[in-house]
Motif scaffolding. Structure first.
Motif, PDB file in Angstrom:
ATOM      1  N   GLU A 127      60.203 -94.618   3.752  1.00 60.09           N
ATOM      2  CA  GLU A 127      59.560 -94.884   2.681  1.00 60.09           C
ATOM      3  C   GLU A 127      58.906 -96.285   3.033  1.00 60.09           C
ATOM      4  OE1 GLU A 127      62.295 -95.087  -0.416  1.00 60.09           O
ATOM      5  OE2 GLU A 127      62.210 -92.936  -0.736  1.00 60.09           O
ATOM      6  N   CYS A 164      51.779 -99.217   1.869  1.00 54.86           N
ATOM      7  CA  CYS A 164      50.777 -99.329   2.647  1.00 54.86           C
ATOM      8  C   CYS A 164      50.170-100.961   2.730  1.00 54.86           C
ATOM      9  CB  CYS A 164      49.546 -98.727   2.246  1.00 54.86           C
ATOM     10  SG  CYS A 164      48.046 -98.460   3.270  1.00 54.86           S
ATOM     11  N   ALA A 220      49.866 -98.806  -1.853  1.00 57.05           N
ATOM     12  CA  ALA A 220      50.414 -97.619  -2.101  1.00 57.05           C
ATOM     13  C   ALA A 220      51.458 -97.260  -1.537  1.00 57.05           C
ATOM     14  CB  ALA A 220      49.270 -96.449  -2.077  1.00 57.05           C
ATOM     15  N   ASP A 221      52.580 -96.511  -2.404  1.00 62.45           N
ATOM     16  CA  ASP A 221      53.750 -95.980  -1.623  1.00 62.45           C
ATOM     17  C   ASP A 221      53.544 -94.648  -0.892  1.00 62.45           C
ATOM     18  OD1 ASP A 221      55.205 -97.911  -2.752  1.00 62.45           O
ATOM     19  OD2 ASP A 221      55.630 -96.885  -4.542  1.00 62.45           O
ATOM     20  N   PHE A 222      54.062 -94.471   0.342  1.00 66.81           N
ATOM     21  CA  PHE A 222      54.058 -93.415   1.008  1.00 66.81           C
ATOM     22  C   PHE A 222      55.140 -93.254   2.017  1.00 66.81           C
ATOM     23  CE2 PHE A 222      52.531 -96.488   3.953  1.00 66.81           C
ATOM     24  CZ  PHE A 222      52.497 -96.079   5.266  1.00 66.81           C
ATOM     25  N   ASP A 223      55.382 -91.890   2.738  1.00 65.58           N
ATOM     26  CA  ASP A 223      56.390 -91.690   3.525  1.00 65.58           C
ATOM     27  C   ASP A 223      55.877 -91.343   4.852  1.00 65.58           C
ATOM     28  OD1 ASP A 223      58.341 -91.905   1.197  1.00 65.58           O
ATOM     29  OD2 ASP A 223      58.388 -89.691   1.115  1.00 65.58           O
ATOM     30  N   PHE A 224      56.471 -91.769   5.966  1.00 71.17           N
ATOM     31  CA  PHE A 224      56.054 -91.480   7.299  1.00 71.17           C
ATOM     32  C   PHE A 224      57.406 -91.161   8.019  1.00 71.17           C
ATOM     33  CE2 PHE A 224      56.589 -95.815   7.630  1.00 71.17           C
ATOM     34  CZ  PHE A 224      56.992 -96.039   9.062  1.00 71.17           C
ATOM     35  N   CYS A 276      48.739 -95.969   4.797  1.00 69.29           N
ATOM     36  CA  CYS A 276      49.068 -94.618   4.265  1.00 69.29           C
ATOM     37  C   CYS A 276      48.282 -93.326   4.941  1.00 69.29           C
ATOM     38  CB  CYS A 276      48.857 -94.389   2.971  1.00 69.29           C
ATOM     39  SG  CYS A 276      47.003 -95.143   2.332  1.00 69.29           S
ATOM     40  N   ARG A 277      47.156 -94.072   5.524  1.00 71.94           N
ATOM     41  CA  ARG A 277      46.487 -93.099   6.435  1.00 71.94           C
ATOM     42  C   ARG A 277      45.311 -93.985   7.417  1.00 71.94           C
ATOM     43  NH1 ARG A 277      43.292 -91.633   0.995  1.00 71.94           N
ATOM     44  NH2 ARG A 277      41.035 -92.694   1.374  1.00 71.94           N
ATOM     45  N   CYS A 286      42.300 -95.778   5.447  1.00 76.23           N
ATOM     46  CA  CYS A 286      42.458 -96.237   4.216  1.00 76.23           C
ATOM     47  C   CYS A 286      41.529 -97.534   4.299  1.00 76.23           C
ATOM     48  CB  CYS A 286      44.015 -96.842   4.274  1.00 76.23           C
ATOM     49  SG  CYS A 286      44.362 -97.739   2.819  1.00 76.23           S
TER      50      CYS A 286
END
Length: 158
Positions: free
Chosen positions: A65, A68, A73-77, A117-118, A121
């Motif tokens: 978890e 970014c 932003a919160d994100f999973d990878f 996050c991507r 971004c």
């Protein structure tokens, strides 16, 4: 989940053996707010002894978890190590080999310096803090101070 990955050298098949499993996520010992592991380190390894050397090859994966680095932003990878390889010197007295630290180090080295996050971004506006992934902000962006602009026109190394 296992707390350690121990290889029983005395019982290891001379042709080598496959090891597959999940190590506890506490193995990573990361307690930061921006990057948190979950679900443990997944491994698929092939272990083989060559004389006084234990050769280990395989793949590793760990879920995280994260926050970014650009937009907050919160994100999973998932980070993966597709070419994990390590060699451990052993002798006739070696009963077990603990590979936990090698797996941990490989996962940590595979982490991005600045998780995003991507790839595309947009980050946040430096003036108002609006997340630019959600659309443009309404700030009026004035032209930057051009005192250093003359240096941009220099052709160095030609």
């Amino acid at each position: 989940m296992d707390e350690k990955l121990l290889i029983d050298v005395a019982r290891l098949d001379p042709e080598g053996e496959d090891y597959e499993g999940v190590l506890d996520d506490a193995v990573l010992e990361m307690d930061g707010e921006l990057l948190r592991p979950f679900a443990g380190i997944r491994y698929e390894l092939f272990v083989q002894q060559f004389g006084t050397e234990l050769l280990v090859r395989g793949t590793l994966a760990q879920d995280f978890e994260a926050v970014c680095a650009r937009c907050g932003a919160d994100f999973d990878f998932t980070t993966t190590v597709d070419d994990f390889t390590t060699s451990v010197e052993i002798d006739e007295k070696t009963e077990f080999v603990d590979l936990t630290d090698e797996l941990r180090q490989s996962i940590i080295l595979s982490l991005p310096s600045y998780p995003v996050c991507r790839q595309d971004c947009q980050g946040v506006c430096a003036t108002c803090g609006k997340n630019l992934n959600e659309g443009p902000c309404t700030c009026t962006h004035e032209e930057q101070d051009s005192r250093w602009g003359a240096l941009d026109a220099l052709e160095l190394g030609k």
